[in-house]
Structures are given as structure tokens and as C-alpha cells.
Design an enzyme around this catalytic site. Sequence first.
Site, mmCIF file in Angstrom:
data_model
loop_
_atom_site.group_PDB
_atom_site.id
_atom_site.type_symbol
_atom_site.label_atom_id
_atom_site.label_comp_id
_atom_site.label_asym_id
_atom_site.label_seq_id
_atom_site.Cartn_x
_atom_site.Cartn_y
_atom_site.Cartn_z
ATOM 1 N N ASN A 124 -4.697 0.265 -8.928
ATOM 2 C CA ASN A 124 -4.549 1.169 -7.886
ATOM 3 C C ASN A 124 -3.226 2.000 -7.869
ATOM 4 O O ASN A 124 -2.213 1.182 -7.498
ATOM 5 C CB ASN A 124 -4.751 0.108 -6.896
ATOM 6 C CG ASN A 124 -5.899 -0.497 -6.525
ATOM 7 O OD1 ASN A 124 -6.984 0.062 -6.961
ATOM 8 N ND2 ASN A 124 -6.261 -1.794 -5.647
ATOM 9 N N HIS B 44 -9.382 -11.970 -8.161
ATOM 10 C CA HIS B 44 -9.542 -11.722 -6.743
ATOM 11 C C HIS B 44 -10.944 -11.883 -6.046
ATOM 12 O O HIS B 44 -11.875 -11.841 -6.942
ATOM 13 C CB HIS B 44 -9.049 -10.208 -6.573
ATOM 14 C CG HIS B 44 -8.969 -9.661 -5.192
ATOM 15 N ND1 HIS B 44 -9.908 -9.044 -4.391
ATOM 16 C CD2 HIS B 44 -7.995 -9.806 -4.259
ATOM 17 C CE1 HIS B 44 -9.489 -8.684 -3.253
ATOM 18 N NE2 HIS B 44 -8.408 -9.177 -3.180
ATOM 19 N N ALA C 282 -10.116 -0.838 -6.387
ATOM 20 C CA ALA C 282 -10.436 -1.921 -7.546
ATOM 21 C C ALA C 282 -11.681 -2.556 -7.337
ATOM 22 O O ALA C 282 -12.296 -2.923 -8.536
ATOM 23 C CB ALA C 282 -9.132 -2.650 -7.713
ATOM 24 N N SER C 283 -11.856 -2.943 -6.263
ATOM 25 C CA SER C 283 -13.442 -3.376 -6.088
ATOM 26 C C SER C 283 -14.578 -2.717 -6.362
ATOM 27 O O SER C 283 -15.433 -3.169 -6.998
ATOM 28 C CB SER C 283 -13.581 -3.760 -4.387
ATOM 29 O OG SER C 283 -12.543 -4.561 -3.873
ATOM 30 N N THR D 36 0.799 -1.007 0.080
ATOM 31 C CA THR D 36 -0.055 -0.028 0.026
ATOM 32 C C THR D 36 0.797 1.244 -0.038
ATOM 33 O O THR D 36 1.845 1.494 0.992
ATOM 34 C CB THR D 36 -0.883 -0.002 1.126
ATOM 35 O OG1 THR D 36 -1.704 0.981 0.965
ATOM 36 C CG2 THR D 36 -0.268 0.130 2.521
#
Length: 523
Positions: free
Chosen positions: A348, A235, A148-149, A82
Amino acid sequence: MDAEAFRKYGKEMVDIVADYWDTMRQRQPLPEVKPGYIWDLVPKDPPAEPEPWSRIFADIEPVVFQGTTHWHHPHFFAYYPTACSYPSIMGDILSGGIASIGFTWKSSPAMTELEMVMTDWLAKSIGLPECFLNSDPGPGAGMIQCTASDATLIALLSARARAVSAMEQNGRLNWLYSTISRALPTKFNLREMMKKVEQPSQEKSQSPESQIINFEHHDPVYFTKLVAYCSDQAHSSVDKGIMLAGVRMRKIKSTKDAKFNNYSVEPEVLEAAIREDRAQGYIPFIYVATVGTTNTCGVDSLTKLGPICNREMIWLHVDAAYAGSYALCPEFRYLIEGIEMADSFNFNCHKAMMINFDCSPMWFKDAREAINYFNVDPTYLKHEHQAVASDYRHLQVALGRRFRALKVWFVLRSIGTAKIQEHLKIMVDRAIQFAELIEKDDRFELFVPQHLGLVCFRLKGSDDINERLNTIINDDRRIHLVPAKAHGVYFLRFAVCNSETTEEDVKYAYNVITELAQPLLHF
């Protein structure tokens, strides 16, 4: 708190954050806390009277820092990175300070306009075709999602609406054809009959105050025929998005490809699934391709799968959440070869591009289509410029949005793409170093070849011994990593998450792993 107090204590908070980063190595990546620890540190009832900031600041260490998993610790090797940087934090400070909510252009012109430019900057930096740019005269557009979700869910809902619209249109044509066909034996004037033809009526027995509304493009009666595709390595957010979209899902079986010796979907397998589902009356409507899978950093080939999706009128969404940042480097541009065939694309920035969470840019080849599917237009959201300005509320689930473009602007201007490329290459070099250590050790094996900043490895032996190794490593707390499974095989993931991780840190992690693995080898 007035402005003067804010200046004083705000500067102290900046010092606290800077000190936290400066002393990161004195901490361990995983905290020594158990669920529920907070109840012993924080009163169960809120204070009736204000407390001094000196006391609040004193509680940050025991309540926050000692209970935090330190994602930016040089010995944190779990999940994926991250990203963060001081310029990015500066962007969040300004965003929070302005505190505007940019659901329409008029609600915050600077937020919308700067986001349009920043997503163009990012698109150009990673080599996206011009058709995705806001500045291109075509219908493409870029904007910034939360994660991204969110982007995957938006792509799914867009693709579903496109499919439903096509099915509704086919249904109207079929009904019209059958209506006219029934009249063919008799003499009639086709033009006059067409004037009399009406659509099947809606329920008219309901009172106007309580009518059931069937939203155009989203009639659920069609959902049962729709099938969304993704790799079996996609994912979990793809599973969740498909579940929330209320459609069926088919996971396409992946195999190890010739290029990366990693898991991806081969074109003939996708084509076989399409044939099979259509033969059973289902309608494949989207394929979510993954560029940089979470398990092994595998890559679905867009050059192989894109032509199939385009030919079969299947929406192609590309989820490049982790790997997309690496396309900033010319040597990694292979990751998005064939991207011109995608309907939507997302990655991301907050994973590897030195921009902190949340910042997940998404691009549409035809944003006007998606806007048409998502447009709700109450009077209180209308404004005089909506015919020519971008209202990003049409391209997301939530109404409100934050000024995320500020941190992109600050990072790209104060750091520059060359420095970010260097940051990305360092993480790849550290992963190569760890992979070489594993390959030289007869006790271990690589599960798949190292790719970008990820190394997948395991002790030679059973899944059970590798599960025990993972537990021992994380209980030890000197380093942190997480496991994964692919095609039933359990392995450990070593993800380089920080360019501050040095060669010595990688050697340290390897030594910790081999030290803790040694007792297991005698069982």
C-alpha cells in the site's frame, strides 16, 4: 454551480483543507462523539431548494471535523499510517475533475498508460525484479488496486483458477486413459479411436434460454479439495478473501524467528502442513506470505518459503501492505529478499509513501495467466486495440477504476524518492526512541523488538491490566493507539504514523501512558 462559482468555492475548499492541516495540533486525535451523533446535526430530510455554500461550509466543522478521527494528528499512534501529502491531494482533485472510468485502454488511454509507467517507477524504486515490469517483454505486469484486501482476493482467485484448471486437465487425462484402457483387450486403431473420443457431455436437457453455465477455470465442484495457507499472524482480510473464495483455510503456526525475534512461519512447518493435507486428499494451492504483519510487523521469509511454494506448485502471494513502502530505503530492502519467487506482490503506497488512500499497487509475474482466468468480453467492452493494449478490468473485481496513477505521478515528481526515504526513516527513528523509553522503564516490557515504525509493548503483568490500560488511554483521548494479541498474549501497539510526529511528541505520548498506568500498578 457554473465554472466561475466552482473557481470561487473550490479555492475556498482548498483553504479549508489547508487550514485543517495547519491547525491539526489544536485538535485531539479521537473525537468526542457517540454513535448516532449525526442525527442531531443534519436534517432528516433532504433540502428541496439549494442552500448557499457559505452555510454548507459552516457545517463542515461541526458535522465533519468534530466527528473525525484525525489519522494525521502527531499523537495518533493507532493501526498503521495512512499516508498523505499536498501533491497527492492535488492528484485526487484532478482525478475527480476528469471523472473518467478506466475499465479498458480505450475508455481512458491516459489512465492506463500512466498507470503502467507509474507501477514501473514504483517497482524500480523498491527493487522488484524486471520480470514484474510492464516495460519488460515478458508476461509480468503491474497495476493499482484499491487496497491490499482487493489484491489478496485477486491473488486467491487467480491461484484458485490455476488449481482448478490443473484439476480439470488431470480429470480429462484420467478419463481419457480409462476410456482407452477399457478397449485395450480388443483390436483397435488408436488414432481412429482418439477421433471418436468425446468429453463427458454436459446437461443437454436444459433449454438454450436458461442453460446453467459452468465457467472454465472456476468450476465449484473442485473447490472442496482446495486449501489456502497463511500465517496465524496474517491480516483478517486474508481470512475474508479465503472465505469469499469458497475454499478451505489452514493457518500455519508461527514462531519467533532468529533474525527479528518476531513471529514468522518456518519452512519445516509449512512442509509438514503440505504433507499432511495431501495425505488427506486436499490440494494446497496458495500461500499468502506477510511482510510486515499487522500485529507485530513480523516478516515471513521469502527466501525460506519461496522455494517450497515453487517446488510444490503453490501460488506465492506476498502481502507487504505496510512494510513494502520501506523497501524504498536500501537498508530495508531485506524485507523483499526472495521476491523473484513470488507469483504476485502487493503493498500500500497509501500507508507510508506520502500517497493518500486509495493506492495499492500489485504486480504479477505472469499477468497473462490471470487475465485468461478473469476475461469476460461482452461486445460493449471490445475495442480495436484490445489485442495489444492493457485492459486493467481483467485484473480486478470491479469494472470501473479511478485515475490513481495521477497522485503517484505528482508525488514522485514533486517530492522525489529521496524525500520519501527521509520521511520513512524519521518514522523509524521515532519508533526507536519510544522503544528505548519503554526498555528503560522497569514497569514495562517490549513484546517483540521494535521493527520499522511499530513498537509492541505491555505493562509487566496480566492481560487484564493491559486491557484496562488500553481502555484508559483511549478514553483519555490525548493520544490514540490500539491493542493486539499474538499467541494469546495481549499487548499495546505504538505505531508512528506521521513524520510530523516529533521527539517531543513521542516523549509526550510516553508521559501520558506512564501517567495513566500509575494507578493500575497499585491494584
